[in-house]
Scaffold this motif. Structure first.
Motif, PDB file in Angstrom:
ATOM      1  N   ALA A   1       1.350  91.741  41.943  1.00 54.76           N
ATOM      2  CA  ALA A   1       2.633  92.904  41.810  1.00 54.76           C
ATOM      3  C   ALA A   1       3.515  92.252  41.825  1.00 54.76           C
ATOM      4  O   ALA A   1       4.972  92.450  41.315  1.00 54.76           O
ATOM      5  CB  ALA A   1       1.938  94.266  42.649  1.00 54.76           C
ATOM      6  N   TRP A   2       4.241  91.354  43.517  1.00 57.75           N
ATOM      7  CA  TRP A   2       5.749  91.041  43.950  1.00 57.75           C
ATOM      8  C   TRP A   2       5.640  89.544  42.565  1.00 57.75           C
ATOM      9  O   TRP A   2       6.450  89.274  42.667  1.00 57.75           O
ATOM     10  CB  TRP A   2       5.167  90.339  44.894  1.00 57.75           C
ATOM     11  N   LEU A   3       4.080  88.527  42.612  1.00 58.30           N
ATOM     12  CA  LEU A   3       4.663  88.054  41.498  1.00 58.30           C
ATOM     13  C   LEU A   3       4.867  88.355  40.049  1.00 58.30           C
ATOM     14  O   LEU A   3       5.838  87.952  39.351  1.00 58.30           O
ATOM     15  CB  LEU A   3       3.002  87.097  40.776  1.00 58.30           C
ATOM     16  N   TYR A   4       4.316  89.809  39.568  1.00 58.44           N
ATOM     17  CA  TYR A   4       4.952  90.092  38.445  1.00 58.44           C
ATOM     18  C   TYR A   4       6.358  89.888  38.426  1.00 58.44           C
ATOM     19  O   TYR A   4       7.424  90.304  37.493  1.00 58.44           O
ATOM     20  CB  TYR A   4       4.119  91.708  37.640  1.00 58.44           C
ATOM     21  N   ARG A   5       7.073  90.981  39.761  1.00 51.97           N
ATOM     22  CA  ARG A   5       8.310  92.202  39.816  1.00 51.97           C
ATOM     23  C   ARG A   5       8.636  90.613  39.639  1.00 51.97           C
ATOM     24  O   ARG A   5      10.489  90.390  38.920  1.00 51.97           O
ATOM     25  CB  ARG A   5       8.211  92.306  41.296  1.00 51.97           C
ATOM     26  N   CYS A   6       8.601  89.167  40.434  1.00 58.04           N
ATOM     27  CA  CYS A   6       9.774  88.143  40.358  1.00 58.04           C
ATOM     28  C   CYS A   6       9.440  88.015  38.930  1.00 58.04           C
ATOM     29  O   CYS A   6      11.000  86.832  38.551  1.00 58.04           O
ATOM     30  CB  CYS A   6       8.837  86.993  41.294  1.00 58.04           C
ATOM     31  N   LEU A   7       8.910  87.789  38.074  1.00 56.62           N
ATOM     32  CA  LEU A   7       8.504  86.868  36.990  1.00 56.62           C
ATOM     33  C   LEU A   7       9.885  87.731  36.305  1.00 56.62           C
ATOM     34  O   LEU A   7      10.184  87.279  35.121  1.00 56.62           O
ATOM     35  CB  LEU A   7       6.782  87.153  35.765  1.00 56.62           C
ATOM     36  N   CYS A   8       9.484  89.013  35.797  1.00 55.81           N
ATOM     37  CA  CYS A   8      10.700  90.550  35.592  1.00 55.81           C
ATOM     38  C   CYS A   8      11.750  89.669  35.737  1.00 55.81           C
ATOM     39  O   CYS A   8      12.624  89.873  34.964  1.00 55.81           O
ATOM     40  CB  CYS A   8      10.142  91.915  35.344  1.00 55.81           C
ATOM     41  N   ARG A   9      11.965  89.298  36.903  1.00 62.42           N
ATOM     42  CA  ARG A   9      13.108  88.899  36.812  1.00 62.42           C
ATOM     43  C   ARG A   9      14.319  87.860  36.902  1.00 62.42           C
ATOM     44  O   ARG A   9      14.965  87.658  36.481  1.00 62.42           O
ATOM     45  CB  ARG A   9      13.487  89.625  39.350  1.00 62.42           C
ATOM     46  N   GLY A  10      13.093  86.780  36.948  1.00 64.45           N
ATOM     47  CA  GLY A  10      13.360  85.245  36.106  1.00 64.45           C
ATOM     48  C   GLY A  10      13.895  85.043  34.611  1.00 64.45           C
ATOM     49  O   GLY A  10      13.695  84.375  34.316  1.00 64.45           O
TER      50      GLY A  10
ATOM     51  N   PRO B   1      -3.787 100.057  49.348  1.00 63.58           N
ATOM     52  CA  PRO B   1      -3.046  99.110  49.016  1.00 63.58           C
ATOM     53  C   PRO B   1      -1.884  98.759  49.688  1.00 63.58           C
ATOM     54  O   PRO B   1      -1.838  99.269  51.103  1.00 63.58           O
ATOM     55  CB  PRO B   1      -2.225 100.726  47.773  1.00 63.58           C
ATOM     56  N   VAL B   2      -1.326  98.042  49.707  1.00 62.33           N
ATOM     57  CA  VAL B   2      -0.532  97.731  50.210  1.00 62.33           C
ATOM     58  C   VAL B   2       0.891  98.166  49.466  1.00 62.33           C
ATOM     59  O   VAL B   2       1.442  97.809  48.893  1.00 62.33           O
ATOM     60  CB  VAL B   2       0.341  95.768  50.664  1.00 62.33           C
ATOM     61  N   SER B   3       1.707  99.216  50.406  1.00 60.95           N
ATOM     62  CA  SER B   3       2.579 100.055  49.641  1.00 60.95           C
ATOM     63  C   SER B   3       4.265  99.910  50.164  1.00 60.95           C
ATOM     64  O   SER B   3       4.024  99.053  51.629  1.00 60.95           O
ATOM     65  CB  SER B   3       2.196 101.276  49.390  1.00 60.95           C
ATOM     66  N   GLY B   4       5.296  99.972  49.532  1.00 55.41           N
ATOM     67  CA  GLY B   4       7.081  99.861  49.527  1.00 55.41           C
ATOM     68  C   GLY B   4       7.939  99.219  49.393  1.00 55.41           C
ATOM     69  O   GLY B   4       7.142  98.566  48.226  1.00 55.41           O
ATOM     70  N   CYS B   5       8.428  99.154  50.178  1.00 49.82           N
ATOM     71  CA  CYS B   5       9.347  98.406  49.192  1.00 49.82           C
ATOM     72  C   CYS B   5       9.828  97.202  49.996  1.00 49.82           C
ATOM     73  O   CYS B   5       9.719  97.168  50.598  1.00 49.82           O
ATOM     74  CB  CYS B   5      10.868  99.534  49.698  1.00 49.82           C
ATOM     75  N   LEU B   6      10.462  96.142  49.035  1.00 56.31           N
ATOM     76  CA  LEU B   6      10.138  94.893  49.303  1.00 56.31           C
ATOM     77  C   LEU B   6      11.848  94.709  48.617  1.00 56.31           C
ATOM     78  O   LEU B   6      11.672  93.622  47.509  1.00 56.31           O
ATOM     79  CB  LEU B   6       9.238  94.391  48.598  1.00 56.31           C
ATOM     80  N   THR B   7      12.870  94.992  49.025  1.00 58.90           N
ATOM     81  CA  THR B   7      13.794  94.901  48.374  1.00 58.90           C
ATOM     82  C   THR B   7      15.622  94.159  49.933  1.00 58.90           C
ATOM     83  O   THR B   7      15.663  93.412  48.887  1.00 58.90           O
ATOM     84  CB  THR B   7      15.131  95.606  47.636  1.00 58.90           C
ATOM     85  N   GLU B   8      14.817  94.837  50.429  1.00 64.76           N
ATOM     86  CA  GLU B   8      15.878  94.369  51.775  1.00 64.76           C
ATOM     87  C   GLU B   8      15.420  93.401  52.825  1.00 64.76           C
ATOM     88  O   GLU B   8      13.921  93.628  53.070  1.00 64.76           O
ATOM     89  CB  GLU B   8      16.430  94.973  52.067  1.00 64.76           C
ATOM     90  N   PHE B   9      15.403  92.634  52.684  1.00 59.61           N
ATOM     91  CA  PHE B   9      15.028  91.171  53.811  1.00 59.61           C
ATOM     92  C   PHE B   9      15.889  91.226  54.719  1.00 59.61           C
ATOM     93  O   PHE B   9      16.598  91.370  54.827  1.00 59.61           O
ATOM     94  CB  PHE B   9      14.616  90.183  53.001  1.00 59.61           C
ATOM     95  N   GLU B  10      15.318  90.156  56.056  1.00 62.54           N
ATOM     96  CA  GLU B  10      16.136  90.470  57.526  1.00 62.54           C
ATOM     97  C   GLU B  10      15.863  88.501  57.637  1.00 62.54           C
ATOM     98  O   GLU B  10      14.764  88.168  57.278  1.00 62.54           O
ATOM     99  CB  GLU B  10      15.561  91.642  58.819  1.00 62.54           C
ATOM    100  N   ASN B  11      16.910  88.257  58.006  1.00 60.83           N
ATOM    101  CA  ASN B  11      17.038  86.793  58.837  1.00 60.83           C
ATOM    102  C   ASN B  11      16.214  86.627  59.811  1.00 60.83           C
ATOM    103  O   ASN B  11      16.720  87.067  60.454  1.00 60.83           O
ATOM    104  CB  ASN B  11      18.342  86.664  58.728  1.00 60.83           C
TER     105      ASN B  11
END
Length: 227
Positions: free
Chosen positions: A158-167, A74-84
């Motif tokens: 999983a990332w697509l599901y999260r983005c759809l839920c946020r959408g 699995p590719v695990s971890g948090c995807l909430t904070e992005f860096e420029n």
């Protein structure tokens, strides 16, 4: 960032070569179509609520549409904070645009890491602005030989599901994530919505709906306003 022949073996080892092929073949995002499907997305069940019942994107769809591996760690971890990672309005990996003809093997590996970072950040796990990178990908890039051990299809889904839920939130005006996966899945599962002239078959399936775009145009169409 162009796909150089010398970095293809590293992409094949990482099982991201099919995704890299889509980097030069892209389709225009159909904003009204995606908006209609997002409005039917139900976060409670992670399915689209259609007149005929419930349906959703599965791991098999991700493998067929993008050519990503399903099996693996699995590719695990948090995807909430992005860096420029922008420099003077351009992505930082643009400095690796031209691979020198006499580049050493170590230089080629550096370019391969930059290309994979671009794929992960712009095609699979983009933020709303499609111009920032999550630093958590750097440890994965430390060992190019180990990238093929991971289930990138599971992480993308999983990332697509999260983005759809946020959408579905009425306050959200932009959608991030692998939009090419969502739209290609719609065209594949709902043939009546498919544009005319796109009946040829190829792998990955998303390449069937491809137009040729430059890298900068690719970043421009990654996100859209639909609410």
């Amino acid at each position: 960032m162009p796909l150089h022949d010398r970095i293809i073996p590293y992409l094949e080892t990482a099982e991201l070569y099919h995704l890299a092929r889509l980097n030069s073949q892209w389709f225009w995002v159909d904003e009204p179509l995606l908006s209609a499907f997002i409005e039917r997305w139900r976060p409670e069940t992670h399915t689209f609520h259609m007149p005929f019942g419930e349906c959703s994107i599965t791991l098999q769809d991700v493998a067929y549409q993008l050519g990503l591996p399903i099996d693996g760690e699995p590719v695990s971890g948090c995807l909430t904070e992005f860096e420029n990672f922008m420099e003077h309005g351009r992505p930082a990996w643009e400095r690796f645009r031209v691979l020198p003809a006499d580049a050493s093997d170590e230089t080629v590996r550096v370019y391969a890491r930059a290309y994979i970072l671009m794929l992960l950040s712009s095609q699979l796990f983009a933020d709303k602005n499609a111009n920032r990178v999550h630093l958590r990908w750097l440890p994965y890039l430390a060992s190019l030989d180990d990238l093929g051990r991971y289930s990138w299809a599971s992480a993308a889904l999983a990332w697509l599901y999260r983005c759809l839920c946020r959408g579905t939130n009425r306050n959200v005006v932009n959608l991030a994530g692998p939009l090419q996966l969502l739209q290609s899945w719609i065209f594949w599962r709902f043939p009546t919505l498919r544009p005319s002239g796109f009946d040829r078959f190829g792998f990955p399936l998303a390449s069937r709906f491809g137009f040729i775009f430059s890298v900068l145009e690719l970043f421009n169409i990654m996100c859209y306003s639909s609410f």
